[in-house]
Motif scaffolding. Sequence first.
Motif, short mmCIF file in Angstrom:
data_model
loop_
_atom_site.label_atom_id
_atom_site.label_comp_id
_atom_site.label_asym_id
_atom_site.label_seq_id
_atom_site.Cartn_x
_atom_site.Cartn_y
_atom_site.Cartn_z
N GLN A 306 0.81 -1.21 0.00
CA GLN A 306 0.00 0.00 0.00
C GLN A 306 0.85 1.27 0.00
O GLN A 306 0.35 2.36 -0.23
CB GLN A 306 -0.94 0.00 1.20
N GLY A 307 2.15 1.12 0.28
CA GLY A 307 3.04 2.28 0.29
C GLY A 307 3.64 2.59 -1.06
O GLY A 307 4.51 3.47 -1.18
N LEU A 308 3.18 1.91 -2.10
CA LEU A 308 3.72 2.14 -3.43
C LEU A 308 3.53 3.60 -3.82
O LEU A 308 2.46 4.17 -3.66
CB LEU A 308 3.01 1.25 -4.45
N GLY A 309 4.59 4.22 -4.29
CA GLY A 309 4.55 5.64 -4.66
C GLY A 309 5.22 6.53 -3.65
O GLY A 309 5.43 7.72 -3.91
N ALA A 310 5.57 5.97 -2.47
CA ALA A 310 6.25 6.78 -1.46
C ALA A 310 7.66 7.12 -1.93
O ALA A 310 8.35 6.28 -2.52
CB ALA A 310 6.32 6.02 -0.13
N ALA A 311 8.09 8.35 -1.66
CA ALA A 311 9.45 8.75 -2.00
C ALA A 311 10.43 8.12 -1.03
O ALA A 311 10.17 8.03 0.17
CB ALA A 311 9.57 10.27 -1.95
N SER A 312 11.57 7.65 -1.53
CA SER A 312 12.57 7.07 -0.64
C SER A 312 13.23 8.18 0.16
O SER A 312 13.45 9.28 -0.33
CB SER A 312 13.61 6.28 -1.44
N ASP A 313 13.54 7.87 1.41
CA ASP A 313 14.16 8.85 2.31
C ASP A 313 15.67 8.72 2.17
O ASP A 313 16.32 8.00 2.91
CB ASP A 313 13.70 8.58 3.74
N ALA A 314 16.23 9.42 1.17
CA ALA A 314 17.65 9.28 0.87
C ALA A 314 18.52 9.68 2.05
O ALA A 314 19.63 9.15 2.23
CB ALA A 314 18.01 10.11 -0.35
N ALA A 315 18.04 10.60 2.87
CA ALA A 315 18.84 11.06 4.00
C ALA A 315 18.99 9.99 5.08
O ALA A 315 19.84 10.10 5.95
CB ALA A 315 18.21 12.32 4.61
N ARG A 316 18.14 8.96 5.01
CA ARG A 316 18.16 7.93 6.04
C ARG A 316 18.51 6.57 5.45
O ARG A 316 18.08 5.53 5.94
CB ARG A 316 16.80 7.88 6.73
N LEU A 317 19.33 6.57 4.39
CA LEU A 317 19.70 5.31 3.75
C LEU A 317 20.44 4.39 4.71
O LEU A 317 20.25 3.17 4.69
CB LEU A 317 20.55 5.58 2.50
N ALA A 318 21.33 4.95 5.53
CA ALA A 318 22.09 4.10 6.47
C ALA A 318 21.14 3.42 7.44
O ALA A 318 21.30 2.22 7.75
CB ALA A 318 23.12 4.94 7.22
N GLU A 319 20.17 4.16 7.95
CA GLU A 319 19.18 3.56 8.85
C GLU A 319 18.38 2.49 8.13
O GLU A 319 18.11 1.41 8.68
CB GLU A 319 18.24 4.65 9.37
N ALA A 320 18.01 2.77 6.87
CA ALA A 320 17.24 1.78 6.10
C ALA A 320 18.05 0.52 5.87
O ALA A 320 17.53 -0.60 5.95
CB ALA A 320 16.82 2.40 4.75
N ALA A 321 19.36 0.68 5.61
CA ALA A 321 20.22 -0.49 5.36
C ALA A 321 20.34 -1.37 6.59
O ALA A 321 20.54 -2.59 6.47
CB ALA A 321 21.59 -0.02 4.91
N ALA A 322 20.22 -0.78 7.79
CA ALA A 322 20.39 -1.54 9.02
C ALA A 322 19.11 -2.21 9.49
O ALA A 322 19.14 -3.01 10.43
CB ALA A 322 20.92 -0.62 10.12
N LEU A 323 18.00 -1.92 8.84
CA LEU A 323 16.73 -2.49 9.27
C LEU A 323 16.72 -4.00 9.06
O LEU A 323 17.21 -4.51 8.05
CB LEU A 323 15.58 -1.87 8.47
N HIS A 324 16.17 -4.73 10.00
CA HIS A 324 16.01 -6.19 9.85
C HIS A 324 14.61 -6.49 9.33
O HIS A 324 14.43 -7.03 8.24
CB HIS A 324 16.29 -6.88 11.17
N ASP A 325 13.60 -6.11 10.07
CA ASP A 325 12.23 -6.33 9.60
C ASP A 325 11.78 -5.11 8.80
O ASP A 325 10.86 -4.39 9.17
CB ASP A 325 11.31 -6.56 10.81
N TRP A 326 12.47 -4.87 7.66
CA TRP A 326 12.28 -3.61 6.96
C TRP A 326 10.94 -3.52 6.23
O TRP A 326 10.46 -2.42 5.95
CB TRP A 326 13.43 -3.36 6.00
N ARG A 327 10.28 -4.65 5.96
CA ARG A 327 9.00 -4.58 5.27
C ARG A 327 7.89 -4.03 6.17
O ARG A 327 6.80 -3.72 5.68
CB ARG A 327 8.62 -5.95 4.71
N ALA A 328 8.15 -3.91 7.48
CA ALA A 328 7.18 -3.30 8.40
C ALA A 328 7.51 -1.84 8.68
O ALA A 328 6.81 -1.19 9.45
CB ALA A 328 7.15 -4.09 9.71
N ALA A 329 8.56 -1.30 8.08
CA ALA A 329 8.97 0.08 8.32
C ALA A 329 8.01 1.05 7.65
O ALA A 329 7.25 0.68 6.75
CB ALA A 329 10.39 0.29 7.81
N PRO A 330 8.03 2.33 8.04
CA PRO A 330 7.21 3.34 7.35
C PRO A 330 7.57 3.41 5.86
O PRO A 330 8.72 3.12 5.49
CB PRO A 330 7.57 4.65 8.08
N PRO A 331 6.61 3.78 5.02
CA PRO A 331 6.86 3.76 3.57
C PRO A 331 8.13 4.45 3.10
O PRO A 331 8.86 3.87 2.27
CB PRO A 331 5.60 4.39 2.99
#
Length: 359
Positions: A306-331
């Motif tokens: 349902q989050g399709l179309g959300a802009a990626s948060d480029a400023a938080r790429l390092a945080e995104a890379a460290a996520l384990h259960d990343w499919r439950a993260a905010p869009p």
Amino acid sequence: MDRAVVVLDIGKTRSKASLWSPRGERLAERDYLNAAWTDAGPAQLDIAGIDAWLRRTLGELAALADIGAVVPVGHGAAAVLMDGERPLAALDYEAEPPAALAAAYDALRDPFEATLSPRLPGGLNLGLQLYWLEMLYPHRWPRAGQALLWPQFWAWRLSGERACEATSLGCHTDLWRPLDRRFSDLAQRRGWAGRLGPLRRAADVLGPIRPELAAATGLPRDCVVHCGLHDSNAALHAARGFPELAGAPFAVVSTGTWFVSMAAGGAGPAAYDPAEDMLANVDVEGRPVATARFMGGRDYEAWMGQGLGAASDAARLAEAAALHDWRAAPPPLRAARAALELARRSVRALELIAAEGPV
């Protein structure tokens, strides 16, 4: 006099039309979400829906500029079985053929070393689709059937002229031997080679727009229709037009439902590994192009939900890379992590094809 051009891009998921000025400026865009359908049989492509959208769209674009040409571009692994002048069937490559039919087909294919076309799931090998159509339409296809590759079907729909073309023939079809620049033994044995229309170059003009379409859409009667080509190879051909890439190796990553990585120039891979979905595409000049693919757009759609179309948060790429259960993260974080996954897989594909130079 220079005139505008329409590029018609019939993709697997969406159909797009863009209007370009003689100076290369994009003047307008239209798109349509294709609807696969089934009629008590395997899923088929949305010919009727796309055709209705195309008529409306050409009318809208013709009101904006003096259009002198239409260039059809289409996805691979698709062909339309023709019943005279009527489209009879166009199988969706995601339809799963019966296991016994697929096994019988496997025994007929040319060796991978000759076609550089790996055995792929579903109907992604166009030869399997044609074999399946023989079984589905025994009184039509084996005896007198004709077929058109997907880009050339739309060229025919616009101009009334039949043709086939190397970039679509060389797109994991099992129908083409790219090193020999000829039809495969399979295509010749089963008579398919003579039923796909005359072999033409992508840039060839097949003819003017059909008179009834010109009248219905407002397109000029002298607007011409080019033969057209496979979509990822269109991206490769366009990249060759950049002056900074002239004469040097480079790579293209063509994105959409599929992420298709192609190496232009360079030494190339030591070997093609069909298990890694490596193959040779064929460019507009008929040359083999080392290619590796994965279904990146489809995976991205599944990851985002349902989050399709959300802009990626480029400023938080390092945080995104460290996520384990990343499919439950905010869009936005999920989009950033999904982008990293696609980048990682793209790098792997570029390594497989020994890509050199800029991407």
